[in-house]
Design a protein around this motif. Structure first.
Motif, mmCIF file in Angstrom:
data_model
loop_
_atom_site.group_PDB
_atom_site.id
_atom_site.type_symbol
_atom_site.label_atom_id
_atom_site.label_comp_id
_atom_site.label_asym_id
_atom_site.label_seq_id
_atom_site.Cartn_x
_atom_site.Cartn_y
_atom_site.Cartn_z
ATOM 1 N N THR A 266 -20.651 -38.582 -7.045
ATOM 2 C CA THR A 266 -21.402 -39.600 -7.778
ATOM 3 C C THR A 266 -22.972 -39.149 -7.814
ATOM 4 O O THR A 266 -23.508 -38.184 -7.502
ATOM 5 C CB THR A 266 -21.551 -40.663 -6.519
ATOM 6 N N THR A 267 -23.712 -39.928 -8.875
ATOM 7 C CA THR A 267 -24.921 -39.497 -9.294
ATOM 8 C C THR A 267 -25.889 -39.861 -8.091
ATOM 9 O O THR A 267 -25.420 -40.774 -7.276
ATOM 10 C CB THR A 267 -25.370 -40.231 -10.606
ATOM 11 N N ASP A 268 -26.987 -39.197 -8.011
ATOM 12 C CA ASP A 268 -27.960 -39.479 -7.043
ATOM 13 C C ASP A 268 -28.842 -40.399 -7.164
ATOM 14 O O ASP A 268 -28.548 -41.226 -8.376
ATOM 15 C CB ASP A 268 -28.612 -38.199 -6.744
ATOM 16 N N PHE A 269 -30.036 -40.706 -6.873
ATOM 17 C CA PHE A 269 -30.862 -41.700 -7.041
ATOM 18 C C PHE A 269 -31.561 -41.441 -8.269
ATOM 19 O O PHE A 269 -32.310 -42.528 -8.817
ATOM 20 C CB PHE A 269 -31.943 -41.904 -5.672
ATOM 21 N N LEU A 270 -31.740 -40.270 -8.904
ATOM 22 C CA LEU A 270 -32.252 -39.919 -9.937
ATOM 23 C C LEU A 270 -31.189 -40.157 -11.356
ATOM 24 O O LEU A 270 -31.547 -39.923 -12.423
ATOM 25 C CB LEU A 270 -32.988 -38.827 -10.081
ATOM 26 N N GLY A 271 -29.706 -40.410 -11.059
ATOM 27 C CA GLY A 271 -28.772 -40.565 -11.892
ATOM 28 C C GLY A 271 -28.215 -39.000 -12.268
ATOM 29 O O GLY A 271 -27.527 -38.929 -13.310
ATOM 30 N N ASP A 272 -28.500 -38.076 -11.477
ATOM 31 C CA ASP A 272 -28.281 -36.657 -11.602
ATOM 32 C C ASP A 272 -27.061 -36.432 -10.979
ATOM 33 O O ASP A 272 -26.609 -37.097 -10.042
ATOM 34 C CB ASP A 272 -29.355 -35.678 -11.264
ATOM 35 N N PHE A 273 -25.951 -35.458 -11.386
ATOM 36 C CA PHE A 273 -24.852 -34.929 -10.938
ATOM 37 C C PHE A 273 -24.809 -33.438 -11.268
ATOM 38 O O PHE A 273 -25.363 -33.002 -12.013
ATOM 39 C CB PHE A 273 -23.844 -35.742 -11.447
ATOM 40 N N GLU A 274 -23.923 -32.899 -10.570
ATOM 41 C CA GLU A 274 -23.607 -31.350 -10.496
ATOM 42 C C GLU A 274 -22.178 -31.036 -10.011
ATOM 43 O O GLU A 274 -21.876 -31.505 -9.016
ATOM 44 C CB GLU A 274 -24.718 -30.601 -9.592
ATOM 45 N N PHE A 275 -21.649 -30.175 -10.595
ATOM 46 C CA PHE A 275 -20.420 -29.553 -9.949
ATOM 47 C C PHE A 275 -20.469 -27.922 -10.077
ATOM 48 O O PHE A 275 -20.653 -27.421 -11.137
ATOM 49 C CB PHE A 275 -19.173 -29.811 -10.913
ATOM 50 N N LYS A 276 -20.439 -27.595 -8.884
ATOM 51 C CA LYS A 276 -20.605 -26.079 -8.700
ATOM 52 C C LYS A 276 -19.316 -25.231 -8.547
ATOM 53 O O LYS A 276 -18.390 -25.823 -8.303
ATOM 54 C CB LYS A 276 -21.560 -25.848 -7.198
ATOM 55 N N ASN A 277 -19.557 -24.028 -8.345
ATOM 56 C CA ASN A 277 -18.301 -23.018 -8.037
ATOM 57 C C ASN A 277 -17.245 -23.130 -9.079
ATOM 58 O O ASN A 277 -15.992 -23.308 -8.647
ATOM 59 C CB ASN A 277 -17.991 -23.269 -6.774
ATOM 60 N N LEU A 278 -17.506 -23.334 -10.457
ATOM 61 C CA LEU A 278 -16.785 -23.324 -11.425
ATOM 62 C C LEU A 278 -16.320 -22.128 -11.945
ATOM 63 O O LEU A 278 -17.063 -21.046 -11.980
ATOM 64 C CB LEU A 278 -17.032 -24.289 -12.327
ATOM 65 N N GLU A 279 -15.035 -21.887 -12.410
ATOM 66 C CA GLU A 279 -14.271 -20.910 -13.025
ATOM 67 C C GLU A 279 -15.206 -20.571 -14.495
ATOM 68 O O GLU A 279 -15.256 -21.559 -15.406
ATOM 69 C CB GLU A 279 -13.151 -20.816 -13.245
ATOM 70 N N CYS A 280 -15.844 -19.403 -14.858
ATOM 71 C CA CYS A 280 -16.303 -19.074 -16.207
ATOM 72 C C CYS A 280 -15.383 -18.957 -17.007
ATOM 73 O O CYS A 280 -14.260 -18.607 -16.865
ATOM 74 C CB CYS A 280 -17.165 -17.772 -15.928
ATOM 75 N N ASN A 281 -15.724 -19.412 -18.410
ATOM 76 C CA ASN A 281 -15.062 -19.378 -19.590
ATOM 77 C C ASN A 281 -13.916 -20.206 -19.457
ATOM 78 O O ASN A 281 -12.835 -20.169 -20.313
ATOM 79 C CB ASN A 281 -14.491 -18.091 -20.066
ATOM 80 N N GLN A 282 -14.034 -21.304 -18.832
ATOM 81 C CA GLN A 282 -12.900 -22.457 -18.596
ATOM 82 C C GLN A 282 -13.534 -23.644 -19.372
ATOM 83 O O GLN A 282 -14.656 -23.954 -19.552
ATOM 84 C CB GLN A 282 -12.745 -22.524 -17.090
ATOM 85 N N GLN A 283 -12.471 -24.368 -19.851
ATOM 86 C CA GLN A 283 -12.825 -25.619 -20.697
ATOM 87 C C GLN A 283 -12.640 -26.872 -19.677
ATOM 88 O O GLN A 283 -11.893 -26.997 -18.798
ATOM 89 C CB GLN A 283 -12.079 -25.911 -21.668
ATOM 90 N N TYR A 284 -13.667 -27.663 -19.513
ATOM 91 C CA TYR A 284 -13.516 -28.866 -18.392
ATOM 92 C C TYR A 284 -13.768 -30.333 -19.353
ATOM 93 O O TYR A 284 -14.766 -30.370 -20.154
ATOM 94 C CB TYR A 284 -14.741 -28.620 -17.314
ATOM 95 N N ARG A 285 -13.327 -31.309 -18.726
ATOM 96 C CA ARG A 285 -13.450 -32.549 -19.171
ATOM 97 C C ARG A 285 -14.290 -33.180 -18.172
ATOM 98 O O ARG A 285 -13.995 -33.542 -16.881
ATOM 99 C CB ARG A 285 -12.279 -33.435 -19.523
ATOM 100 N N VAL A 286 -15.639 -33.833 -18.478
ATOM 101 C CA VAL A 286 -16.312 -34.402 -17.701
ATOM 102 C C VAL A 286 -16.404 -35.913 -18.035
ATOM 103 O O VAL A 286 -16.673 -36.457 -19.171
ATOM 104 C CB VAL A 286 -17.886 -33.996 -17.681
ATOM 105 N N THR A 287 -16.142 -36.757 -16.968
ATOM 106 C CA THR A 287 -16.004 -38.397 -17.425
ATOM 107 C C THR A 287 -16.888 -39.172 -16.343
ATOM 108 O O THR A 287 -16.991 -38.770 -15.129
ATOM 109 C CB THR A 287 -14.579 -38.797 -17.230
ATOM 110 N N ALA A 288 -17.750 -40.064 -16.852
ATOM 111 C CA ALA A 288 -18.409 -40.832 -16.183
ATOM 112 C C ALA A 288 -17.942 -42.387 -16.234
ATOM 113 O O ALA A 288 -17.860 -42.770 -17.350
ATOM 114 C CB ALA A 288 -20.046 -40.731 -16.462
ATOM 115 N N GLU A 289 -18.116 -43.143 -15.098
ATOM 116 C CA GLU A 289 -17.408 -44.423 -15.171
ATOM 117 C C GLU A 289 -18.203 -45.301 -14.310
ATOM 118 O O GLU A 289 -18.767 -44.879 -13.300
ATOM 119 C CB GLU A 289 -16.142 -44.512 -14.488
ATOM 120 N N LEU A 290 -18.566 -46.449 -14.708
ATOM 121 C CA LEU A 290 -19.454 -47.454 -13.820
ATOM 122 C C LEU A 290 -18.910 -48.877 -14.361
ATOM 123 O O LEU A 290 -18.965 -49.228 -15.627
ATOM 124 C CB LEU A 290 -20.863 -47.321 -14.265
ATOM 125 N N GLN A 291 -18.609 -49.758 -13.132
ATOM 126 C CA GLN A 291 -18.043 -50.892 -13.424
ATOM 127 C C GLN A 291 -18.857 -51.855 -14.583
ATOM 128 O O GLN A 291 -20.171 -51.910 -14.590
ATOM 129 C CB GLN A 291 -17.880 -51.739 -12.320
#
Length: 281
Positions: free
Chosen positions: A232-257
């Motif tokens: 979930t985003t922090d109080f600044l609206g920021d997010f981060e995903f760590k320790n990912l595999e290099c040269n991989q494709q990822y789908r990032v999705t944000a959802e809020l009611q």
């Protein structure tokens, strides 16, 4: 017989260089024969700090990765040296004999980690000895580990379950890893928190652009199905995903009611700041 090793907790390392200076103080101008001849005062560092900067824009990380002899179980430097010039002690410490190795510059080039230095004046290949002379005199740690102010440098006997390094390895489990094991030297030195690729960004609501929406659900999934995670985003609206595999494709999705989901496909060929994900009603 002990089986000595070093471990570096990169998550605690601040890049203060205390370990580098302590190593220099112990070896520069000081013979510790028959284990090591004096290190030159300039150019040589048997322990260095590699600064790794990743990211873009406002999402930048700097990690400090200590580099020294890996005291490999399969020391490739020994394959080019005269007989007995590079040897492994019963306690696992790899030593370059300062007499038998004289004039053999090939030892420097054979190290896949590039942590062996050439002493031109003495015509010697030289490197970290894991403070073997101190251990032989009854001391229980290395000079670099002794002076580390944050506890980022751990030394001890792997065969002693009560040693600091054994407890560290047990506590951290499979998060502890070797540096570039694919080189085939079977290094003994271990690392926690080696820099990995990350994807970071921020979520913005189109109708309230001046506000920072905290608590927004953000998901990431590898397109090949190998992993998925949620945050979930922090109080600044920021997010981060760590320790990912290099040269991989990822789908990032944000959802809020109350808002339509927004997604972005990203190739992590390096650490990425994907910027704003704008939610609209």
């Amino acid at each position: 017989m002990a089986r000595y090793a070093l471990a570096f907790d990169i998550e605690k390392c601040t890049g203060c260089y205390s370990c580098v200076l302590a190593c220099k103080d112990e070896y520069a101008g000081n013979d510790h024969l028959p284990l090591s001849a004096a290190q030159p005062y300039s150019e040589h560092n048997w322990l260095t700090i590699k600064e790794v900067e990743q990211g873009q824009g406002t999402k930048i990380k700097v990690d400090y990765v200590p580099m020294t002899c890996q005291h490999c179980e399969n020391p490739l430097c020994a394959t080019v040296a005269p007989e007995g010039a590079v040897y492994t002690r019963a306690d696992g410490i790899v030593i370059i004999d300062p007499d038998k190795s004289k004039g053999c510059k090939e030892i420097v080039e054979a190290c896949p980690y590039r942590v062996v230095s050439w002493n031109e004046e003495a015509q010697l290949a030289q490197k970290c000895t894991m403070c073997a002379h101190m251990l032989d005199n009854g001391e229980t740690t290395t000079r670099c580990a002794e002076c580390c102010p944050t506890g980022a440098l751990i030394f001890g006997d792997l065969d002693d379950p009560n040693s600091e390094i054994s407890k560290f390895m047990t506590e951290k489990g499979d998060r502890v890893e070797a540096y570039k094991p694919e080189l085939g030297a079977r290094p003994v030195v271990r690392y926690l928190g080696l820099p990995k690729v990350f994807i970071a960004g921020e979520v913005v609501c189109a109708d309230t652009p001046a506000e920072c929406p905290g608590g927004v659900k953000v998901r990431i999934a590898a397109l090949d199905g190998s992993m998925s995670a949620e945050t979930t985003t922090d109080f600044l609206g920021d997010f981060e995903f760590k320790n990912l595999e290099c040269n991989q494709q990822y789908r990032v999705t944000a959802e809020l009611q109350g808002y339509a989901p927004v997604e972005l496909v990203v190739r992590a060929n390096a650490s990425k700041n994907i910027g704003e994900l704008v939610l609209t009603k």
